[in-house]
Scaffold this motif. Sequence first.
Motif, short mmCIF file in Angstrom:
data_model
loop_
_atom_site.label_atom_id
_atom_site.label_comp_id
_atom_site.label_asym_id
_atom_site.label_seq_id
_atom_site.Cartn_x
_atom_site.Cartn_y
_atom_site.Cartn_z
N PRO A 12 0.95 10.66 6.49
CA PRO A 12 0.86 9.45 7.33
C PRO A 12 1.10 8.18 6.51
N PRO A 13 1.39 7.07 7.20
CA PRO A 13 1.53 5.79 6.48
C PRO A 13 0.21 5.44 5.79
N THR A 14 0.29 4.72 4.69
CA THR A 14 -0.92 4.30 3.99
C THR A 14 -1.06 2.79 4.10
N ARG A 15 -2.29 2.31 4.01
CA ARG A 15 -2.52 0.87 4.08
C ARG A 15 -3.49 0.46 2.99
N VAL A 16 -3.25 -0.72 2.44
CA VAL A 16 -4.11 -1.28 1.41
C VAL A 16 -4.46 -2.70 1.81
N ASP A 17 -5.73 -3.05 1.75
CA ASP A 17 -6.17 -4.40 2.09
C ASP A 17 -5.71 -5.36 0.99
N ARG A 18 -4.88 -6.34 1.34
CA ARG A 18 -4.37 -7.33 0.40
C ARG A 18 -4.80 -8.75 0.79
N THR A 19 -5.82 -8.88 1.62
CA THR A 19 -6.25 -10.18 2.14
C THR A 19 -6.47 -11.22 1.04
N ALA A 20 -7.10 -10.83 -0.04
CA ALA A 20 -7.43 -11.78 -1.11
C ALA A 20 -6.19 -12.35 -1.80
N GLU A 21 -5.04 -11.71 -1.62
CA GLU A 21 -3.82 -12.13 -2.31
C GLU A 21 -2.95 -13.09 -1.49
N PHE A 22 -3.34 -13.37 -0.25
CA PHE A 22 -2.53 -14.21 0.63
C PHE A 22 -3.34 -15.38 1.15
N SER A 23 -2.63 -16.45 1.56
CA SER A 23 -3.29 -17.61 2.13
C SER A 23 -2.39 -18.31 3.12
N ILE A 24 -3.00 -19.04 4.02
CA ILE A 24 -2.29 -19.89 4.97
C ILE A 24 -2.71 -21.31 4.65
N HIS A 25 -1.74 -22.22 4.51
CA HIS A 25 -2.04 -23.61 4.16
C HIS A 25 -1.83 -24.50 5.38
N ALA A 26 -2.79 -25.36 5.63
CA ALA A 26 -2.71 -26.26 6.78
C ALA A 26 -1.52 -27.20 6.70
N THR A 27 -1.04 -27.49 5.50
CA THR A 27 0.09 -28.41 5.35
C THR A 27 1.44 -27.76 5.59
#
Length: 61
Positions: A12-27
Motif C-alpha cells: 500500500p501507499p505509505t505516508r509520513v507526517d511532515r507538518t513541522a517542515e512546512f509553513s504558510i505565511h500570511a504575507t
Amino acid sequence: MLSVEHITPGTPPTRVDRTAEFSIHATKGGVIENDPEEGTDTTGDFLHVLWSRHEGDPEEE
C-alpha cells in the motif's frame, strides 16, 4: 497549518507526517513553503495538505 503528509506510491501507499517542515505565511496568500533547512525532497510524490483560515469580514482582509 493542521497537517502535511508526504505520500509515497506503493502497495500500500505509505505516508509520513511532515507538518513541522512546512509553513504558510500570511504575507504570501495561498503559498505553502518547505523549510529549506529540513530539505525534504517530495519530487514525484504526493503531499496531502490540510489547513484552515479565518473567514472574517471581507473588509478586514
